[in-house]
Design an enzyme around this catalytic site. Structure first.
Site, PDB file in Angstrom:
ATOM      1  N   LYS A   1      -4.905  10.325   2.781  1.00  0.00           N
ATOM      2  CA  LYS A   1      -6.001   8.959   3.833  1.00  0.00           C
ATOM      3  C   LYS A   1      -7.155   9.707   4.618  1.00  0.00           C
ATOM      4  CE  LYS A   1      -6.156   5.685   4.208  1.00  0.00           C
ATOM      5  NZ  LYS A   1      -6.498   4.842   3.271  1.00  0.00           N
TER       6      LYS A   1
ATOM      7  N   ASP B   1      -2.237  10.875  -2.486  1.00  0.00           N
ATOM      8  CA  ASP B   1      -2.315   9.983  -3.554  1.00  0.00           C
ATOM      9  C   ASP B   1      -2.275  10.469  -4.261  1.00  0.00           C
ATOM     10  OD1 ASP B   1      -3.028   8.411  -0.233  1.00  0.00           O
ATOM     11  OD2 ASP B   1      -3.129   7.025  -1.784  1.00  0.00           O
TER      12      ASP B   1
ATOM     13  N   ARG C   1       1.077  -1.571  -0.033  1.00  0.00           N
ATOM     14  CA  ARG C   1      -0.465  -0.276   0.005  1.00  0.00           C
ATOM     15  C   ARG C   1       0.330   1.911  -0.283  1.00  0.00           C
ATOM     16  NH1 ARG C   1       1.870   1.837   4.253  1.00  0.00           N
ATOM     17  NH2 ARG C   1       0.290   3.545   4.111  1.00  0.00           N
ATOM     18  N   GLY C   2       0.361   2.539   0.375  1.00  0.00           N
ATOM     19  CA  GLY C   2       0.846   3.899  -0.188  1.00  0.00           C
ATOM     20  C   GLY C   2       1.381   4.355  -1.560  1.00  0.00           C
ATOM     21  N   ALA C   3       0.655   5.063  -2.225  1.00  0.00           N
ATOM     22  CA  ALA C   3       1.057   5.537  -2.674  1.00  0.00           C
ATOM     23  C   ALA C   3       2.349   5.419  -3.759  1.00  0.00           C
ATOM     24  CB  ALA C   3       0.533   7.018  -3.681  1.00  0.00           C
TER      25      ALA C   3
ATOM     26  N   GLN D   1      -3.564   2.360  10.273  1.00  0.00           N
ATOM     27  CA  GLN D   1      -2.313   2.582   9.514  1.00  0.00           C
ATOM     28  C   GLN D   1      -1.497   3.596  10.484  1.00  0.00           C
ATOM     29  OE1 GLN D   1      -4.496   3.262   7.627  1.00  0.00           O
ATOM     30  NE2 GLN D   1      -5.275   2.050   5.608  1.00  0.00           N
TER      31      GLN D   1
ATOM     32  N   ARG E   1      -6.284  -0.557  -7.427  1.00  0.00           N
ATOM     33  CA  ARG E   1      -7.708   0.289  -6.492  1.00  0.00           C
ATOM     34  C   ARG E   1      -6.950   1.929  -7.647  1.00  0.00           C
ATOM     35  NH1 ARG E   1      -4.007   1.265  -1.128  1.00  0.00           N
ATOM     36  NH2 ARG E   1      -6.032   2.512  -0.647  1.00  0.00           N
TER      37      ARG E   1
END
Ligand SMILES: CSC[C@H]1O[C@H](OP(=O)(O)O)[C@H](O)[C@@H]1O
EC number: 5.3.1.23
Length: 380
Positions: free
Chosen positions: A264, A253, A64-66, A212, A98
């Protein structure tokens, strides 16, 4: 105020296991991921042998995480090419895994373009697969370099805005090594301040519903040796009111052409609080997160996730009974609203820190100029 002072350990990466790595065992190439859904309790590796496995890992936030999504997406295309799967089908599935983090599609399309260009040039699928892998490795390296430059620029901005050091930084979600080829985005700035003795405290929003902050940022902060304190998202307001926050540092993001920032869920309320309390609200993101093709915040697709992430909690040691595989914290059948992100308008953003420079005030013109400068650097 009670501090959760991390045990004084030497500053080390959040895990001994790389967040992402390409391997070529005899049975064929694989992409190995640190499964972030298992942290902080366990460091478990997830081995991806094809794109569908990686698509599910992206959807479940195992990866995860851009910025890291962009790197993983590019490696996913290389994996499909190396294993003889249909590259275009794999690229489309990966890019659509996503919707909000633009980096994912950027990384996928870069590797796909490298594959197509080499195939057109040589007609050799093996060389085309190698070209896709080279593109993924370059994106991985570039992100690590970008992370270091963002940390440097972000610390300089903090020192300029907050003379005297001893910064008390509030952050949301997770933006460290677990989202990056390097040390991350916003968290990397806090880490840089810590290393030079100018971080007094990192306030860590737990970041419901997937936590997170509690699971990942607290984990990285503890391993770094910095002073940090975890708080519920709803407690942030009282911290501002008590004058305990010097600046907000968050990731992104997708940044639209007008400077609107998707991040987020819970980021927008922090921007409003920061404005009301005259606290700098700083976004730290690589240029690959700026999307000139998305004109404004209303054009950003905000991922809507399953309601059970809100109505259930998961605790591996406790038998689960909920339909989502978790422990119900709401009556069964409760409907839930679960946007994964929200959008902050540019007028509430003090500055956007990228590896190419700091944009402040945030205007469409300043962003466009910075992106153009970046393209010159990249092409050059
Ligand atoms: C700097 S990218 C990290 C970014 O990604 C997180 O979203 P998710 O955990 O759903 O991938 C969050 O928006 C962070 O700011």
């Amino acid at each position: 105020m009670a501090d959760q002072h991390a045990q004084s350990g030497e500053d080390k990466r959040p895990t001994e296991i790389p967040v992402i790595r390409w391997e070529e065992p005899p049975e064929g190439p694989v992409l190995v991921l640190l499964d972030q859904t298992r942290l902080p309790a366990e460091e478990v590796e997830l081995v991806c042998t094809d794109a569908p496995v990686l698509v599910e890992a992206i959807r479940s936030l195992a990866v995860r995480g851009a910025p890291l999504l962009g790197i993983a997406g590019a490696y996913g295309v290389a994996l499909a090419a190396a294993r003889g799967f249909d590259v275009d089908d794999a690229a489309d599935a990966l890019a659509g895994a996503r919707p909000t983090a633009v980096n994912l599609a950027v990384g996928v399309r870069r590797a796909q373009a490298a594959y197509r260009a080499e195939l057109a040039r040589s007609g050799d699928m093996g060389k085309a697969a190698e070209a896709a892998l080279a593109a993924a490795r370059k994106l991985h390296r570039d992100d690590a370099e970008a992370s270091a430059r963002m940390a440097e620029r972000g610390l300089a901005l903090l020192d300029e805005l907050l003379p005297g050091g001893g910064h008390r930084i509030l952050t949301h979600c997770n933006t460290g090594s677990l989202v990056s080829g390097g040390e991350g985005t916003a968290f990397a700035v806090a880490l840089a301040a810590h290393r030079v003795g100018r971080l007094r405290r990192l306030w860590v929003d737990e970041t419901r519903p997937l936590l997170q902050g509690a699971r990942l940022t607290a984990y990285e902060a503890a391993r770094s040796g910095m002073a940090y304190t975890l708080l519920t998202d709803s407690a942030a307001g009282s911290l501002f009111a008590a004058g305990e926050v010097d600046a907000v540092l968050i990731g992104a993001d997708r940044i639209a052409a007008d400077g609107s920032v998707a991040n987020k869920v819970g980021s927008y309320p922090l921007a409003v609080l920061a404005r009301y309390h005259h606290v700098p609200f700083i976004v730290v993101a690589p240029v690959t997160t700026v999307d000139p093709d998305t004109p404004d915040g209303a054009s950003i697709e905000v991922e809507q996730r399953a309601g059970f992430e809100v109505t259930e909690v998961t605790a591996p040691q406790v038998p689960v009974t909920g339909p989502g595989g978790g422990i119900p914290v709401a009556p069964l059948g409760t409907q839930a609203y679960n946007p994964a992100f929200d959008v902050t308008p540019p007028e509430l953003v003090t500055a956007i820190v990228t590896e190419e420079g700091v944009v402040s005030p945030v205007t469409a013109e300043a962003l466009a100029e910075m992106c153009a400068r970046s393209r010159e650097v990249t092409i050059g």
